[in-house]
Scaffold this active site. Structure first.
Site, PDB file in Angstrom:
ATOM      1  N   THR A   1       0.843  -1.191   0.000  1.00  0.00           N
ATOM      2  CA  THR A   1       0.000   0.000   0.000  1.00  0.00           C
ATOM      3  C   THR A   1       0.883   1.248   0.000  1.00  0.00           C
ATOM      4  O   THR A   1       2.088   1.168   0.225  1.00  0.00           O
ATOM      5  CB  THR A   1      -0.941   0.027   1.218  1.00  0.00           C
ATOM      6  OG1 THR A   1      -0.157  -0.052   2.428  1.00  0.00           O
ATOM      7  CG2 THR A   1      -1.907  -1.149   1.187  1.00  0.00           C
TER       8      THR A   1
ATOM      9  N   ALA B   1      -4.397  -5.077  -4.212  1.00  0.00           N
ATOM     10  CA  ALA B   1      -5.467  -5.056  -3.211  1.00  0.00           C
ATOM     11  C   ALA B   1      -4.914  -4.487  -1.915  1.00  0.00           C
ATOM     12  O   ALA B   1      -3.741  -4.682  -1.589  1.00  0.00           O
ATOM     13  CB  ALA B   1      -6.018  -6.463  -2.972  1.00  0.00           C
ATOM     14  N   SER B   2      -5.767  -3.781  -1.193  1.00  0.00           N
ATOM     15  CA  SER B   2      -5.351  -3.278   0.121  1.00  0.00           C
ATOM     16  C   SER B   2      -5.274  -4.409   1.134  1.00  0.00           C
ATOM     17  O   SER B   2      -4.618  -4.278   2.166  1.00  0.00           O
ATOM     18  CB  SER B   2      -6.324  -2.203   0.608  1.00  0.00           C
ATOM     19  OG  SER B   2      -7.640  -2.731   0.723  1.00  0.00           O
TER      20      SER B   2
ATOM     21  N   PHE C   1      -5.423  -8.942   0.964  1.00  0.00           N
ATOM     22  CA  PHE C   1      -5.646 -10.153   0.185  1.00  0.00           C
ATOM     23  C   PHE C   1      -6.362 -11.247   0.964  1.00  0.00           C
ATOM     24  O   PHE C   1      -6.667 -12.305   0.395  1.00  0.00           O
ATOM     25  CB  PHE C   1      -4.325 -10.695  -0.367  1.00  0.00           C
ATOM     26  CG  PHE C   1      -3.919 -10.036  -1.645  1.00  0.00           C
ATOM     27  CD1 PHE C   1      -4.391 -10.494  -2.856  1.00  0.00           C
ATOM     28  CD2 PHE C   1      -3.085  -8.931  -1.635  1.00  0.00           C
ATOM     29  CE1 PHE C   1      -4.041  -9.870  -4.047  1.00  0.00           C
ATOM     30  CE2 PHE C   1      -2.718  -8.296  -2.813  1.00  0.00           C
ATOM     31  CZ  PHE C   1      -3.206  -8.776  -4.022  1.00  0.00           C
TER      32      PHE C   1
ATOM     33  N   HIS D   1      -3.905  -2.643  14.686  1.00  0.00           N
ATOM     34  CA  HIS D   1      -2.829  -3.448  14.111  1.00  0.00           C
ATOM     35  C   HIS D   1      -1.628  -3.480  15.060  1.00  0.00           C
ATOM     36  O   HIS D   1      -1.570  -2.735  16.037  1.00  0.00           O
ATOM     37  CB  HIS D   1      -2.374  -2.872  12.764  1.00  0.00           C
ATOM     38  CG  HIS D   1      -3.299  -3.181  11.641  1.00  0.00           C
ATOM     39  ND1 HIS D   1      -4.403  -2.416  11.361  1.00  0.00           N
ATOM     40  CD2 HIS D   1      -3.289  -4.185  10.718  1.00  0.00           C
ATOM     41  CE1 HIS D   1      -5.033  -2.931  10.308  1.00  0.00           C
ATOM     42  NE2 HIS D   1      -4.389  -3.995   9.907  1.00  0.00           N
ATOM     43  N   HIS D   2      -0.662  -4.308  14.714  1.00  0.00           N
ATOM     44  CA  HIS D   2       0.600  -4.409  15.454  1.00  0.00           C
ATOM     45  C   HIS D   2       1.390  -3.100  15.350  1.00  0.00           C
ATOM     46  O   HIS D   2       1.201  -2.300  14.425  1.00  0.00           O
ATOM     47  CB  HIS D   2       1.430  -5.566  14.916  1.00  0.00           C
ATOM     48  CG  HIS D   2       1.597  -5.526  13.424  1.00  0.00           C
ATOM     49  ND1 HIS D   2       2.563  -4.786  12.786  1.00  0.00           N
ATOM     50  CD2 HIS D   2       0.896  -6.130  12.433  1.00  0.00           C
ATOM     51  CE1 HIS D   2       2.463  -4.929  11.481  1.00  0.00           C
ATOM     52  NE2 HIS D   2       1.450  -5.745  11.238  1.00  0.00           N
TER      53      HIS D   2
ATOM     54  N   LYS E   1       3.336  -1.769  12.144  1.00  0.00           N
ATOM     55  CA  LYS E   1       2.654  -1.218  10.970  1.00  0.00           C
ATOM     56  C   LYS E   1       2.866   0.288  10.935  1.00  0.00           C
ATOM     57  O   LYS E   1       2.476   1.007  11.853  1.00  0.00           O
ATOM     58  CB  LYS E   1       1.160  -1.560  11.004  1.00  0.00           C
ATOM     59  CG  LYS E   1       0.425  -1.122   9.742  1.00  0.00           C
ATOM     60  CD  LYS E   1      -0.983  -1.682   9.679  1.00  0.00           C
ATOM     61  CE  LYS E   1      -1.707  -1.256   8.412  1.00  0.00           C
ATOM     62  NZ  LYS E   1      -1.015  -1.693   7.176  1.00  0.00           N
TER      63      LYS E   1
ATOM     64  N   THR F   1      -6.809  -1.151   4.409  1.00  0.00           N
ATOM     65  CA  THR F   1      -8.113  -1.812   4.529  1.00  0.00           C
ATOM     66  C   THR F   1      -9.164  -0.858   5.061  1.00  0.00           C
ATOM     67  O   THR F   1     -10.295  -0.800   4.556  1.00  0.00           O
ATOM     68  CB  THR F   1      -8.001  -3.044   5.438  1.00  0.00           C
ATOM     69  OG1 THR F   1      -7.047  -3.953   4.874  1.00  0.00           O
ATOM     70  CG2 THR F   1      -9.339  -3.747   5.603  1.00  0.00           C
TER      71      THR F   1
END
Length: 233
Positions: free
Chosen positions: A72, A95-96, A98, A130-131, A134, A141
């Site tokens: 992304t 894709a943002s 999969f 998220h972790h 990131k 997403t």
């Protein structure tokens, strides 16, 4: 099939494991933007970094290699990638997210937004967790979820991170150790709320989706989405 992994971080290593389990061969594993030879490759999977993604995609398309991109932050060059794909009669999916489950989640989100567009008493918001590794916020997403709501719901024209204004969707981004990814959409009124949530338990779901997309795209020509892979939407 013989796979090139362009980006060999945590996600790349998980994709490698899933690919080997499904009987494929990993012939390239690299974090280098150049210096790799695609001559023995059937398909490339790019989970690199934003500054390298378009270079990798362009190199693959120019050499006739189908490419799956999960990176992304590079989409300013998306139309250039589409043009290259058409010029070279290539095949390309970006894709943002999969994850097969997330792509079903995307469709549920669009359908719910369409139904809720008639109910002005509900205010929508999105929360993603998220972790801590990131780097981007909000997640790709979450942005896809927000943009899909905007496309179906005339009350909203934009999204904002950690802020609310008229006609905007609030996205809250949390970073917590060891969380692969959770996304929640809430429609809230004075009397009740409706929640739609997807929770990832590991990176394996994302990796499996990338491998499934790579298997699907072999022998095809064009620019596709995960909806094409899953035959939904």
């Amino acid at each position: 099939m013989k796979i090139a992994l362009l980006g060999y971080g945590k996600m790349g290593k998980t994709i490698e494991q899933i690919g080997l389990q499904r009987g494929h061969e990993i012939v390239i594993k690299t974090n280098d933007e150049d210096g790799y030879d695609l001559s023995q490759v059937d398909v490339a999977i790019d989970f690199s970094v934003p500054k390298a993604a378009f270079f990798n995609i362009a190199k693959c398309l120019k050499q006739g290699i189908p490419v799956i991109s999960g990176t992304t932050g590079w989409l300013d060059n998306y139309e250039n990638a589409v043009k290259l794909c058409k010029e070279n009669k290539g095949a390309f999916i970006t894709a943002s997210n999969f994850s097969l489950g997330v792509n079903i989640f995307f469709e549920l989100n669009k359908n719910l937004a369409k139904m809720m567009s008639q109910l002005k008493q509900y205010q929508v918001s999105i929360e993603e967790t998220h972790h801590t590794q990131k780097l981007d916020a909000p997640s790709g997403t979450a942005i896809t979820l927000a943009e899909d709501i905007i496309s179906q719901h005339q009350a909203y024209s934009k999204w904002l991170l950690n802020d609310t204004k008229e006609q905007s969707i609030l996205i809250t981004a949390n970073r917590i150790d060891d969380v692969p990814g959770t996304h929640s959409i809430e429609y809230k009124s004075k009397t009740d709320s409706i929640n739609l949530t997807h929770t990832a338990y590991s990176r394996e779901g994302f990796a499996l989706g990338a491998i499934v997309a790579a298997e699907w795209i072999l022998g095809k020509e064009g620019v596709f989405t995960m909806n094409d892979v899953l035959n939904i939407g």
